[in-house]
Design an enzyme around this catalytic site. Structure first.
Site, short mmCIF file in Angstrom:
data_model
loop_
_atom_site.label_atom_id
_atom_site.label_comp_id
_atom_site.label_asym_id
_atom_site.label_seq_id
_atom_site.Cartn_x
_atom_site.Cartn_y
_atom_site.Cartn_z
N LYS A 1 0.86 -1.32 0.12
CA LYS A 1 -0.01 0.00 0.00
C LYS A 1 0.68 1.29 -0.01
O LYS A 1 1.95 1.11 0.61
CB LYS A 1 -0.80 -0.08 1.18
CG LYS A 1 -1.92 0.92 1.54
CD LYS A 1 -2.52 0.72 2.93
CE LYS A 1 -3.60 1.71 2.98
NZ LYS A 1 -4.50 1.25 4.25
N SER B 1 -9.65 1.06 3.60
CA SER B 1 -8.61 2.05 2.56
C SER B 1 -7.77 1.40 1.70
O SER B 1 -7.08 1.62 0.84
CB SER B 1 -8.05 3.05 3.47
OG SER B 1 -7.15 2.48 4.31
N SER C 1 -9.47 -1.60 7.56
CA SER C 1 -8.85 -1.34 6.16
C SER C 1 -7.97 -2.48 5.61
O SER C 1 -7.89 -2.22 4.24
CB SER C 1 -7.84 0.21 6.09
OG SER C 1 -8.72 1.11 6.11
N1 GLN Z 1 -12.93 3.30 7.41
C1 GLN Z 1 -12.13 3.45 8.47
C2 GLN Z 1 -11.87 4.75 8.59
O1 GLN Z 1 -11.95 5.52 7.48
C3 GLN Z 1 -10.90 2.50 8.57
C4 GLN Z 1 -9.80 3.08 7.76
C5 GLN Z 1 -8.49 2.31 8.11
O2 GLN Z 1 -8.56 1.16 8.70
N2 GLN Z 1 -7.44 2.90 7.79
O3 GLN Z 1 -10.99 5.57 9.53
#
Ligand code: GLN
Length: 487
Positions: free
Chosen positions: A78, A153, A177
């Site tokens: 990532k 994400s 994520s």
């Molecule tokens: N959807 C969650 C957020 O927006 C988790 C994001 C993540 O795990 N990086 O914070």
């Protein structure tokens, strides 16, 4: 005939060991597949073709070294992992030209184990989001349906694995994520215990939650990837100083050795009919195989989303303060004065979701509101931890859906952030708790979209968590390959 890009990590490793093909052949096959499918999926922000081929040839020249766990295996990471020789953007315009001068511990360890990093994958800006649509560089597409989101994400990471561009990837999980995009794309995703994997060199979002972990096509492959990166690191003081067990060679568990707790609040939630159907069937298969399923209660879980978004945004507002146009990345040209340099840089460099989180986080930390919001949320975090701890005294692991709905059409919720926050209900409590979680594909809905289920375990229980994941995998239907137009 099986193509090299169709092999999972264990199969690639076996083939390399037996000299059925060379590292260069495997790397070239994955790069070709990646190039052909990328116009449809858009999982990558940078393809490191030259670096990858050079490493591959070098490994071939030196010969196989079985002490290196990932020798010759192609992966993606990532774009929040700092890596030398390519930009590290975190999906943000603010960092679009940022070249790190050091490498993340995860990247360093992957390379030391002989992995070949083919590409850096797309993500929501600073890992804030659930669909990859908040990337400043455009969304990634779900390999099963290009009009739908891959989740987020780490959507690019999941799409690169599910789209058979690479057999494994690394993402990060702050509130779901890794697990949620794995579920929406139909691959396996592991969020390790907070403190298992070094955060050094990972662009920070919520530092008390962020945790790096693998995505792959099998639970065993996730174990192998975790093995290569886990364990103490002098650069991250939050790491647990405990031995790293063998995640690869664990005694296989028998179904009747496992008791799983099903949180009532999740299973009785309003699940999309396709998700409910696949998960009902998946649950029946477990019962038939002799697993012991019990109902458990997480009474405070209804406060989890609010607590997480207060705490994570507070941490984000602090972490993102460094993007001021002076020290890193994008800088507003010709500002009138210092204040204008700060404000214009941040207005232009940061997207709407990152700005929303910064504003929310700054508000909950400001004097007068700290007690009412931040401190309260920290107390709620303790209550939720207690709930999960209590539930885990009655079973080996908790079993839960990952997302109440399958992958949704691109653009569906762009102007409705609260609905998207609420959709994290079944992933983020685990990050409040800190334990490890494994998302495994449970089957395909009639709409031809994958549905996942996840296991949650006690801190540092990854070895048995992976074994339990292998049991689920052996009982649940194996997903076919998604049909992706290639050019
Ligand atoms: N959807 C969650 C957020 O927006 C988790 C994001 C993540 O795990 N990086 O914070």
């Amino acid at each position: 005939m099986t193509q090299l890009w169709q092999l999972n990590l264990a199969q690639c490793s076996e083939g390399l060991k037996n000299k059925d093909f060379s590292v260069t052949e495997l790397t070239e096959a994955c790069l070709k597949r990646l190039t052909e499918t990328e116009p449809a999926i858009k999982s990558c922000l940078a393809v490191l073709e030259d670096q990858a081929l050079e490493t591959a040839r070098d490994l071939d020249r030196r010969g196989n070294d079985s002490s290196r766990l990932l020798w010759g295996l192609p992966l993606t990471v990532k774009d929040v992992f700092c890596l030398k020789g390519a930009p590290t953007t975190a999906g943000s315009r603010q960092l679009s030209d940022y070249y790190s001068v050091f490498e993340a511990t995860v990247v360093r360890r992957l390379k030391a184990h002989g992995a070949i990093i083919l590409a850096k994958t797309n993500c929501d800006e600073f890992a804030m989001g659930s669909s990859t649509e908040f990337s400043a560089f455009g969304p990634t597409r779900n390999p099963w349906d290009r009009q739908r989101v891959p989740g987020g994400s780490s959507g690019g990471a999941a799409a690169s694995v599910a789209g058979f561009q690479v057999p494994g990837a690394f993402g990060t999980d702050t509130g779901g994520s890794i697990r949620q995009p794995a579920a929406l794309c139909g691959c396996v995703g592991l969020k390790p215990t907070y403190g298992r994997v070094s955060r050094y060199g990972i662009i920070a979002y919520g530092s008390s939650f962020d945790q790096a972990g693998p995505l792959a096509r099998t639970a065993a492959d996730c174990g192998r990837l975790l093995q290569a990166v886990a364990g103490p690191d002098a650069y991250d003081a939050t790491l647990a100083d405990c031995p790293v067990p063998d995640f690869v060679n664990q005694r296989p568990l028998k179904p009747n050795e496992l008791t799983l707790g099903l949180p009532r609040q999740f299973w009785n939630a309003d699940l999309h009919p396709q998700v409910a159907k696949v998960l009902d069937e998946a649950r029946n298969l477990l019962t038939k195989a002799g697993l012991n399923l019990i109902e458990v209660d997480l009474p405070n879980i209804k406060y989890a989303v609010a607590a997480y978004y207060i705490l994570a945004s507070a941490e984000a507002s602090t972490n993102l303060a460094r993007y001021d146009g002076v020290r890193y990345g994008f800088r507003q040209p010709d500002p009138g004065d210092l204040m204008e340099l700060y404000t214009k840089t941040r207005q232009t460099g940061l997207g709407p979701e990152a700005r929303r989180r910064i504003l929310l986080g700054t508000f909950v930390l400001s004097s007068g509101y700290y007690e009412a919001y931040y401190r309260k949320a920290a107390q709620v975090r303790r209550l939720i931890k207690n709930d999960i701890e209590a539930a885990l005294t009655r079973c080996h692991f908790l079993l839960a859906p990952v997302s109440a709905i399958p992958a949704w059409p691109l653009g569906s919720f762009l102007d409705d952030p609260l609905t998207v926050y609420q959709m994290d209900l079944m992933t983020l409590p685990l990050n409040l708790y800190g334990g490890p979680g494994l998302s495994v594909p449970a089957g395909l809905g009639d709409d031809n979209l994958p549905v996942g289920a996840q296991l949650w375990g006690k801190p540092m229980s990854e070895a048995s968590l992976i074994s339990a994941g292998r049991v689920l995998e052996s009982l649940w239907p194996k997903l076919p390959e998604p049909q992706i137009p290639v050019i």
